[in-house]
Design a protein around this motif. Structure first.
Motif, PDB file in Angstrom:
ATOM      1  N   LEU A 144       0.820  -1.207   0.000  1.00  0.00           N
ATOM      2  CA  LEU A 144       0.000   0.000   0.000  1.00  0.00           C
ATOM      3  C   LEU A 144       0.859   1.264   0.000  1.00  0.00           C
ATOM      4  CD1 LEU A 144      -2.361  -1.945   0.494  1.00  0.00           C
ATOM      5  CD2 LEU A 144      -3.250  -0.320   2.166  1.00  0.00           C
ATOM      6  N   THR A 145       1.954   1.243   0.746  1.00  0.00           N
ATOM      7  CA  THR A 145       2.835   2.411   0.782  1.00  0.00           C
ATOM      8  C   THR A 145       3.510   2.626  -0.564  1.00  0.00           C
ATOM      9  OG1 THR A 145       3.253   1.985   3.140  1.00  0.00           O
ATOM     10  CG2 THR A 145       4.739   3.496   2.021  1.00  0.00           C
ATOM     11  N   ALA A 146       3.939   1.537  -1.203  1.00  0.00           N
ATOM     12  CA  ALA A 146       4.592   1.659  -2.513  1.00  0.00           C
ATOM     13  C   ALA A 146       3.616   2.181  -3.560  1.00  0.00           C
ATOM     14  CB  ALA A 146       5.152   0.298  -2.945  1.00  0.00           C
ATOM     15  N   ILE A 147       2.391   1.658  -3.562  1.00  0.00           N
ATOM     16  CA  ILE A 147       1.385   2.136  -4.507  1.00  0.00           C
ATOM     17  C   ILE A 147       1.060   3.602  -4.229  1.00  0.00           C
ATOM     18  CG2 ILE A 147      -1.024   1.877  -5.253  1.00  0.00           C
ATOM     19  CD1 ILE A 147      -0.700  -1.149  -4.613  1.00  0.00           C
ATOM     20  N   GLY A 148       0.890   3.935  -2.943  1.00  0.00           N
ATOM     21  CA  GLY A 148       0.605   5.315  -2.577  1.00  0.00           C
ATOM     22  C   GLY A 148       1.727   6.252  -2.954  1.00  0.00           C
ATOM     23  N   ALA A 149       2.971   5.809  -2.768  1.00  0.00           N
ATOM     24  CA  ALA A 149       4.119   6.645  -3.124  1.00  0.00           C
ATOM     25  C   ALA A 149       4.163   6.908  -4.623  1.00  0.00           C
ATOM     26  CB  ALA A 149       5.410   5.980  -2.656  1.00  0.00           C
ATOM     27  N   MET A 150       3.933   5.862  -5.418  1.00  0.00           N
ATOM     28  CA  MET A 150       3.934   6.034  -6.868  1.00  0.00           C
ATOM     29  C   MET A 150       2.847   7.008  -7.307  1.00  0.00           C
ATOM     30  SD  MET A 150       3.337   3.169  -9.875  1.00  0.00           S
ATOM     31  CE  MET A 150       4.762   2.218  -9.380  1.00  0.00           C
ATOM     32  N   ARG A 151       1.649   6.837  -6.770  1.00  0.00           N
ATOM     33  CA  ARG A 151       0.536   7.713  -7.162  1.00  0.00           C
ATOM     34  C   ARG A 151       0.776   9.156  -6.691  1.00  0.00           C
ATOM     35  NH1 ARG A 151      -5.064   5.104  -5.441  1.00  0.00           N
ATOM     36  NH2 ARG A 151      -5.817   6.835  -6.741  1.00  0.00           N
ATOM     37  N   GLY A 155       1.250  12.039  -9.220  1.00  0.00           N
ATOM     38  CA  GLY A 155       0.020  12.814  -9.224  1.00  0.00           C
ATOM     39  C   GLY A 155       0.103  14.151  -8.524  1.00  0.00           C
ATOM     40  N   SER A 156       0.992  14.272  -7.525  1.00  0.00           N
ATOM     41  CA  SER A 156       1.093  15.526  -6.771  1.00  0.00           C
ATOM     42  C   SER A 156       2.501  16.095  -6.718  1.00  0.00           C
ATOM     43  CB  SER A 156       0.589  15.310  -5.337  1.00  0.00           C
ATOM     44  OG  SER A 156      -0.736  14.821  -5.322  1.00  0.00           O
ATOM     45  N   GLY A 157       3.493  15.265  -7.008  1.00  0.00           N
ATOM     46  CA  GLY A 157       4.876  15.709  -6.940  1.00  0.00           C
ATOM     47  C   GLY A 157       5.476  15.665  -5.551  1.00  0.00           C
ATOM     48  N   GLU A 182       3.727  21.767 -11.364  1.00  0.00           N
ATOM     49  CA  GLU A 182       3.266  21.777 -12.754  1.00  0.00           C
ATOM     50  C   GLU A 182       3.576  20.478 -13.490  1.00  0.00           C
ATOM     51  OE1 GLU A 182       7.239  23.998 -12.499  1.00  0.00           O
ATOM     52  OE2 GLU A 182       5.337  23.910 -11.387  1.00  0.00           O
ATOM     53  N   ALA A 183       4.413  19.626 -12.901  1.00  0.00           N
ATOM     54  CA  ALA A 183       4.759  18.358 -13.553  1.00  0.00           C
ATOM     55  C   ALA A 183       3.843  17.210 -13.129  1.00  0.00           C
ATOM     56  CB  ALA A 183       6.212  17.991 -13.231  1.00  0.00           C
ATOM     57  N   SER A 184       2.920  17.488 -12.237  1.00  0.00           N
ATOM     58  CA  SER A 184       2.059  16.426 -11.715  1.00  0.00           C
ATOM     59  C   SER A 184       1.046  15.962 -12.760  1.00  0.00           C
ATOM     60  CB  SER A 184       1.329  16.907 -10.463  1.00  0.00           C
ATOM     61  OG  SER A 184       0.526  18.026 -10.745  1.00  0.00           O
ATOM     62  N   VAL A 185       0.662  14.686 -12.654  1.00  0.00           N
ATOM     63  CA  VAL A 185      -0.322  14.080 -13.553  1.00  0.00           C
ATOM     64  C   VAL A 185      -1.531  13.710 -12.706  1.00  0.00           C
ATOM     65  CG1 VAL A 185      -0.793  12.227 -15.206  1.00  0.00           C
ATOM     66  CG2 VAL A 185       1.522  13.185 -15.014  1.00  0.00           C
ATOM     67  N   LEU A 186      -2.588  14.485 -12.798  1.00  0.00           N
ATOM     68  CA  LEU A 186      -3.728  14.380 -11.889  1.00  0.00           C
ATOM     69  C   LEU A 186      -4.359  12.998 -11.881  1.00  0.00           C
ATOM     70  CD1 LEU A 186      -5.693  15.750  -9.915  1.00  0.00           C
ATOM     71  CD2 LEU A 186      -7.041  16.474 -11.906  1.00  0.00           C
ATOM     72  N   VAL A 187      -4.360  12.317 -13.016  1.00  0.00           N
ATOM     73  CA  VAL A 187      -5.069  11.039 -13.108  1.00  0.00           C
ATOM     74  C   VAL A 187      -4.531  10.018 -12.107  1.00  0.00           C
ATOM     75  CG1 VAL A 187      -3.558  10.034 -14.881  1.00  0.00           C
ATOM     76  CG2 VAL A 187      -5.951   9.318 -14.740  1.00  0.00           C
ATOM     77  N   ILE A 189      -3.852  10.343  -8.963  1.00  0.00           N
ATOM     78  CA  ILE A 189      -4.489  10.379  -7.646  1.00  0.00           C
ATOM     79  C   ILE A 189      -6.001  10.224  -7.758  1.00  0.00           C
ATOM     80  CG2 ILE A 189      -2.670  11.690  -6.516  1.00  0.00           C
ATOM     81  CD1 ILE A 189      -4.328  14.207  -6.901  1.00  0.00           C
ATOM     82  N   LEU A 190      -6.482   9.963  -8.969  1.00  0.00           N
ATOM     83  CA  LEU A 190      -7.877   9.621  -9.203  1.00  0.00           C
ATOM     84  C   LEU A 190      -8.017   8.098  -9.270  1.00  0.00           C
ATOM     85  CD1 LEU A 190      -8.775  12.329 -11.892  1.00  0.00           C
ATOM     86  CD2 LEU A 190      -9.259  12.371  -9.420  1.00  0.00           C
ATOM     87  N   PRO A 191      -9.237   7.563  -9.211  1.00  0.00           N
ATOM     88  CA  PRO A 191      -9.405   6.104  -9.197  1.00  0.00           C
ATOM     89  C   PRO A 191      -8.636   5.331 -10.268  1.00  0.00           C
ATOM     90  CG  PRO A 191     -11.488   7.133  -8.652  1.00  0.00           C
ATOM     91  CD  PRO A 191     -10.542   8.255  -8.987  1.00  0.00           C
ATOM     92  N   PRO A 192      -8.594   5.792 -11.537  1.00  0.00           N
ATOM     93  CA  PRO A 192      -7.818   5.024 -12.530  1.00  0.00           C
ATOM     94  C   PRO A 192      -6.348   4.864 -12.151  1.00  0.00           C
ATOM     95  CG  PRO A 192      -9.242   6.606 -13.630  1.00  0.00           C
ATOM     96  CD  PRO A 192      -9.288   6.934 -12.161  1.00  0.00           C
ATOM     97  N   GLY A 193      -5.806   5.852 -11.432  1.00  0.00           N
ATOM     98  CA  GLY A 193      -4.409   5.771 -11.024  1.00  0.00           C
ATOM     99  C   GLY A 193      -4.132   4.617 -10.095  1.00  0.00           C
ATOM    100  N   GLY A 194      -5.105   4.249  -9.280  1.00  0.00           N
ATOM    101  CA  GLY A 194      -4.931   3.116  -8.381  1.00  0.00           C
ATOM    102  C   GLY A 194      -4.742   1.820  -9.145  1.00  0.00           C
TER     103      GLY A 194
END
Length: 225
Positions: A144-151, A155-157, A182-187, A189-194
Motif C-alpha cells: 500500500l505504501t509503494a502504490i501510494g508513493a507512486m501515485r 500525481g502531486s509531486g 506543474e509536472a504532476s499528472v492528476l489522473v 491520484i484519481l481512481p484510474p491511477g490506483g
C-alpha cells in the motif's frame, strides 16, 4: 504437514506470497486509500495490527473452534480486533483516523485477514501464526505504501505529504517534494491511477521473480516463471 520455517514465513509475507502483489487480496483499501504514501502506510499498519492479533487469538483457541462455526468465529475475532484498532486510532492518531474513516471498520470484510486465519492460523502453532500475521500485515503495508508513493509522486509531486499531521511530529522528516507542481499528472491520484499503479507494481514484481527463476504466485495459484 510441517510448519514452515520462520524465514519462509517472513519471505512469504513480505514478498513471495504478498497479499496485494501476489494474491491480489484487499483490493478495496488498496484502491481507495493509496492516494498518498502516508494514507497507504497508515492503512497498512492498521491492517497489520488486526492481522497479528487475530492470528494470535485463532491459533490459541483453534482447538476449541469447530469446523462448522469457524467462519463466523473468525469474523467475530477480526471484528473485535478492528474495533480495538479503531478506538485506539481515534484516541491517539485522530487526524489519520479522520482520513482513513470508514475504511478502518471495513478491515472486517478484507479478504486477506480471513484468508490467513483459514489457511494458516487455524492449522499452525501460536508463535508461527503470530509471525505470519505480523509479516503478512507488513507486506500489505509495504504494498500500500509503494502504490501510494507512486501515485503521490506522479500525481502531486510530493512524498509522504502531511505525514507529521497524520502520524505525528516525529514523521516530519519524511515529507518531501519530488517534482514541481506543474509536472504532476492528476489522473494518478484519481481512481484510474490506483489500478494503473497496482498493475505496474504487480507486473514489476512478476518480472523480478521471473528473472530470479522463482515460481510465480497469483491469486493462490503457482506457476513457474
Amino acid at each position: 504437514m510441517a510448519t514452515p520455517s520462520y524465514s519462509t514465513i517472513v519471505k512469504d509475507g513480505l514478498w513471495d506470497n504478498n497479499g496485494v502483489l501476489c494474491m491480489l487480496l484487499g483490493m478495496c483499501p488498496t484502491m481507495a486509500m493509496t492516494t498518498s504514501a502516508t494514507n497507504g502506510f497508515g492503512m497498512g499498519l492498521a491492517t497489520a495490527a488486526v492481522m497479528a492479533s487475530s492470528n494470535l487469538l485463532v491459533a490459541i483457541f483453534r482447538g476449541y473452534i469447530t469446523y462448522e462455526v469457524r467462519v463466523p468465529v473468525f469474523i467475530l475475532i477480526v471484528a473485535s480486533m478492528v474495533t480495538l484498532v479503531d478506538l485506539t486510532m481515534n484516541a491517539w492518531m485522530h487526524e489519520l483516523y479522520k482520513v482513513l474513516g470508514l475504511f478502518i471498520p471495513l478491515i472486517v470484510s478484507n479478504c486477506l485477514p480471513l484468508a490467513r486465519l483459514e489457511s494458516f492460523a487455524a492449522k499452525e502453532p501460536v508463535l508461527p501464526s503470530l509471525v505470519d500475521g505480523i509479516f503478512m500485515g507488513l507486506g500489505f503495508t509495504f504494498a500500500l505504501t509503494a502504490i501510494g508513493a507512486m501515485r503521490e509522486i506522479v500525481g502531486s509531486g510530493t512524498l509522504f505529504a502531511d505525514a507529521s499531521l497524520l502520524l505525528g511530529p516525529a514523521f516530519k522528516f519524511m515529507e518531501m517534494r519530488i517534482l514541481p507542481p506543474e509536472a504532476s499528472v492528476l489522473v494518478m491520484i484519481l481512481p484510474p491511477g490506483g489500478f494503473l499503479a497496482t498493475g505496474l507494481l504487480v507486473a514489476g514484481k512478476r518480472l523480478i521473480d521471473i528473472r530470479a527463476g522463482k515460481a510465480i504466485s497469483m491469486g493462490g495459484a503457482h506457476c513457474v516463471g
